[in-house]
Design an enzyme around this catalytic site. Structure first.
Site, PDB file in Angstrom:
ATOM      1  N   HIS A   1      -7.987  -0.936  -4.994  1.00  0.00           N
ATOM      2  CA  HIS A   1      -8.509  -1.029  -3.646  1.00  0.00           C
ATOM      3  C   HIS A   1      -9.812  -1.946  -3.835  1.00  0.00           C
ATOM      4  CE1 HIS A   1      -6.380   2.739  -2.942  1.00  0.00           C
ATOM      5  NE2 HIS A   1      -6.355   2.260  -1.676  1.00  0.00           N
TER       6      HIS A   1
ATOM      7  N   HIS B   1     -10.117   8.976   5.762  1.00  0.00           N
ATOM      8  CA  HIS B   1      -9.108   8.652   6.730  1.00  0.00           C
ATOM      9  C   HIS B   1      -8.739   9.555   7.615  1.00  0.00           C
ATOM     10  CE1 HIS B   1      -7.304   5.072   4.372  1.00  0.00           C
ATOM     11  NE2 HIS B   1      -8.090   5.450   3.554  1.00  0.00           N
TER      12      HIS B   1
ATOM     13  N   GLU C   1     -10.986   9.933  -4.717  1.00  0.00           N
ATOM     14  CA  GLU C   1      -9.545  10.041  -3.825  1.00  0.00           C
ATOM     15  C   GLU C   1      -9.543  11.186  -3.027  1.00  0.00           C
ATOM     16  OE1 GLU C   1      -5.003   8.620  -3.772  1.00  0.00           O
ATOM     17  OE2 GLU C   1      -6.057   9.177  -5.872  1.00  0.00           O
TER      18      GLU C   1
ATOM     19  N   HIS D   1     -13.236   1.447   3.001  1.00  0.00           N
ATOM     20  CA  HIS D   1     -13.102   1.184   1.707  1.00  0.00           C
ATOM     21  C   HIS D   1     -14.087   0.387   1.044  1.00  0.00           C
ATOM     22  CE1 HIS D   1      -9.352   3.200   0.052  1.00  0.00           C
ATOM     23  NE2 HIS D   1      -8.943   2.953   1.430  1.00  0.00           N
TER      24      HIS D   1
ATOM     25  N   HIS E   1       0.797  -1.210   0.008  1.00  0.00           N
ATOM     26  CA  HIS E   1      -0.031   0.030   0.096  1.00  0.00           C
ATOM     27  C   HIS E   1       0.806   1.296  -0.130  1.00  0.00           C
ATOM     28  CE1 HIS E   1      -2.822   2.964   1.784  1.00  0.00           C
ATOM     29  NE2 HIS E   1      -3.805   2.299   0.937  1.00  0.00           N
TER      30      HIS E   1
ATOM     31  N   HIS F   1     -12.484  10.398   0.120  1.00  0.00           N
ATOM     32  CA  HIS F   1     -11.763   9.050   0.711  1.00  0.00           C
ATOM     33  C   HIS F   1     -10.717   9.570   1.719  1.00  0.00           C
ATOM     34  CE1 HIS F   1      -7.887   7.259   0.092  1.00  0.00           C
ATOM     35  NE2 HIS F   1      -8.616   6.288   0.112  1.00  0.00           N
TER      36      HIS F   1
ATOM     37  N   HIS G   1       0.869   3.841  -3.281  1.00  0.00           N
ATOM     38  CA  HIS G   1       0.908   5.377  -3.315  1.00  0.00           C
ATOM     39  C   HIS G   1       2.229   6.028  -3.441  1.00  0.00           C
ATOM     40  CE1 HIS G   1      -3.437   5.662  -2.140  1.00  0.00           C
ATOM     41  NE2 HIS G   1      -3.182   4.406  -1.626  1.00  0.00           N
TER      42      HIS G   1
END
Length: 692
Positions: free
Chosen positions: A243, A370, A351, A406, A213, A366, A217
């Site tokens: 994802h 987080h 995102e 997610h 992950h 998104h 990114h």
């Protein structure tokens, strides 16, 4: 002249230590000038640097900087703070550093090295490491500089905090050259099985999965001033598909562990029943990562220090706008005009990356999700608390709530795929005239046909590169992870036409749902995990295609996760490991196969040979030989189009027009085979562990 590639790589070594000290196993010393000294060592740094240099076998000269780079924003992040790309203020800081280092003229490596030395001594080590990695990956003149395994430079993000006191003792007591006993990391150090979510800890807390992950990114950052760093081919669609496959794999593991599929986080004002206590300490901030108690709720975020001032009402408004875009099949641009919505655009909107067509209208749902989850314990910065693990790309997949969040994100993408604006595939798009798959099987040495065998393995990772201010020499941590016996696919095909090429697409899925009932295709299509995808020639007549599991275009080789281990002799890609930087974001090879069960978990094995004329990417200068093939299905290819013209997840990315079950879906160019995944519940020592 000192090898500049090696010198640049040494900047990863012991990131919390100043560069006045030796770096690397050979004790190389950077010959710092006064203008390159870290701020805290401006008075006595030269004397200290010279003292260390007296015993150094290798000295690295540095070009003086007539005009040192300035970081007015990035320098505001304390060197003992933790860094998160999800925080707007930290995004600004990262953008500034990346801009400065990317704008140094190409092939001026002496200038680049001195500028990076200067930046490393003045910036937060986590911020510098991220920006430096992005720069090395995206500058043409540094693409051959290996990016250090993140688990080795910042091991505290991956391993039980108790390990580091033992590691420092080992480094201090045992001289170099004396065998050092590995530090054993317990398998159950974050919870007990009284917490049912802990059944999945082996998967969520796996080093390889979390490295995947973080590296993905790194290859696909969502913000940068240089648009080309973000605007890679089909980037938004790949955000969706990567994802989506994580959620599908996680649900496979849940079913194997007698749990229901993950429940999406739909009501953003309800309590979160899942608690998580990470048992991690940050070696940068010298603080423990905050836990999340059970039944905490999102609160409006007002943390000016992080650039966060977002309410739940803001999130709900952006959500409505996204759902309206999906239901209408159009995206509204800032000038009020509209254009058709596609999956790539939707990925960048959700995102959200800088490629979002209307950030004001659609927000950054998104990323902010987080942040809301990471600050449930201190949403207003009242207690000066740090963010939780879900706000760090390298630790976020450890948290059970990551998957609930997610699952909601994926559900939005699936609504788009199921809408009237995305046409189901026609038979002509699915078939491959003249190609008939006559049989498929999987073969594992020592197991019956169509049985995949999993087991536990204990492997070592070297902590010494991230063990700041301690003696040199390897210090190993030994942890237990899932693995599987290597296997191969055998596919027999009859081609009644001329010789041609075809794309082989391989998926597996649990045969039954959590109630032990047969799936409807509308649900099972979201459970298929893609194991491999490759192009192969077909001659006229009968063909037998064999493919090793280690050749998967979704995974990175085993030793790439456990970097210090010697190369696996049976891995056909071992010669390409130097090309890891871009393709290193693949799924870890040791986690390719779900755990299964000791009794044997029933799965279905699906193979499709699609029409290559509809798959082929025509690109100028396209060569069949590409230096970096690992994980191209998850990472794409550097400076090229994504290597498959079809939608990601094809043929399961859309609902079927006619089929209600996977059996109804099968055409002559496809095949279905029942397989079993059986867990041998023993722990085997990795034969490639260093001798201690």
């Amino acid at each position: 002249m000192t090898d500049r590639v090696k010198s640049l790589q040494l900047l990863f070594d012991r990131p919390n230590e100043p560069l006045i000290t030796p770096k690397g196993e050979n004790g190389a010393i950077f010959q710092l000038t006064q203008d390159l000294l870290p701020v805290d060592y401006e008075d006595n740094g030269i004397a200290l640097n010279n003292r260390f240099g007296e015993e150094a076998d290798e000295k690295i000269p540095l070009k003086p900087l007539s005009n040192p780079p300035q970081f007015p924003i990035a320098s505001q992040l304390p060197t003992d703070a933790d860094f998160s790309l999800f925080l707007p203020r930290h995004q600004e800081m990262a953008t500034e550093v990346i801009d400065v280092l990317m704008n140094i003229p190409e092939n001026q490596l002496d200038d680049l090295l001195s500028s990076c030395v200067y930046a490393r001594g003045r910036l937060n080590p986590q911020l510098f490491n991220y920006c430096y990695s992005v720069v090395l990956m995206h500058r043409r003149d540094t693409r051959n500089v290996p990016i250090q395994n993140f688990a080795e430079t910042f091991p505290s993000k991956f391993l039980d905090s108790q390990a580091f006191a033992q590691a420092r003792e080992t480094a201090a007591v045992f001289p170099r050259g004396i065998p050092r006993t590995p530090i054993i990391i317990p398998r159950d150090y974050t919870a007990t099985d009284l917490e049912e979510e802990h059944r999945l800890a082996y998967w969520r807390e796996d080093i390889g999965i979390n490295l995947h992950h973080w590296q993905w990114h790194l290859v696909y950052p969502f913000t940068a001033s240089d648009r080309s760093i973000v605007a890679k081919d089909r980037r938004g669609e790949l955000f969706f598909y990567m994802h989506q496959q994580i959620i599908a794999r996680y649900n496979c593991e849940r079913i194997n562990n007698s749990l229901k599929r993950v429940k999406k986080f739909n009501n953003w004002r309800e309590p979160i029943p899942e608690a998580y206590f990470p048992k991690l300490d940050s070696l940068t901030s010298s603080r423990g990562w905050p836990p999340r108690q059970a039944n905490m709720t999102w609160q409006d975020l007002n943390r000016p220090v992080d650039g966060l001032n977002v309410t739940i009402s803001d999130m709900e408004r952006w959500r409505r706008n996204l759902e309206e875009a999906v239901s209408m099949g159009t995206v509204t641009l800032p000038d009020g005009s509209t254009r058709p919505l596609d999956i790539d655009t939707l990925g960048n909107m959700v995102e959200a990356s800088i490629l979002s067509p209307n950030r004001e209208l659609y927000g950054s749902v998104h990323n902010n999700g987080h942040s809301f989850s990471a600050y449930v314990h201190d949403p207003s910065h009242r207690y000066l608390e740090n963010f939780g693990v879900i706000a760090d790309e390298a630790t976020t997949m450890r948290d059970p709530f990551f998957y609930r969040w997610h699952a909601w994100v994926d559900d939005l993408f699936q609504k788009h795929k199921e809408s009237n604006f995305v046409r189901p595939y026609s038979r002509s798009e699915l078939e491959n005239p003249g190609v008939q798959v006559t049989s498929v099987s999987v073969e594992t040495q020592g197991s019956p046909q169509n049985v995949l065998s999993t087991f536990w393995m204990s492997s070592d990772v070297d902590l010494s590169r991230g063990l700041d201010f301690s003696n040199r020499g390897p210090v190993y941590a030994r942890f237990t992870h899932l693995n599987h016996r290597p296997f191969r696919y055998v596919i027999k095909v009859n081609n009644s036409g001329n010789a041609r090429r075809t794309t082989v697409r391989i998926f597996i899925s649990p045969k039954f749902d959590e109630r032990n009932l047969a799936w409807s295709l509308v649900d099972q299509r979201k459970m298929f995990i893609e194991m491999d995808r490759f192009v192969t020639p077909l001659k006229a007549g009968e063909n037998t295609i064999t493919r090793q599991s280690t050749e998967s275009t979704f995974t990175i080789p085993f030793e790439q996760t456990f970097r210090d281990l010697s190369v696996q002799a049976d891995d056909p890609r071992r010669v390409d490991l130097a090309a890891f930087n871009f393709c290193g974001c693949g799924w870890p090879q040791h986690m390719l196969v779900p755990k299964g069960t000791e009794a044997g978990a029933p799965y279905v094995f699906f193979v499709m040979l699609s029409n290559y004329d509809l798959d082929r990417i025509d690109e100028p200068g396209n060569s069949p030989e590409i230096s970096c093939k690992e994980a191209s299905s998850f990472c794409g290819l550097r400076d090229r189009k994504y290597p498959d013209k079809r939608a990601m997840g094809f043929p399961f990315d859309r609902p079927s027009r006619t089929a209600t079950s996977i059996e109804d879906f099968i055409l002559p160019n496809m095949a279905l085979q029942d397989i079993t995944i059986r867990l041998n519940n023993v722990v085997e020592a990795n034969p490639r562990n260093p001798r201690t």
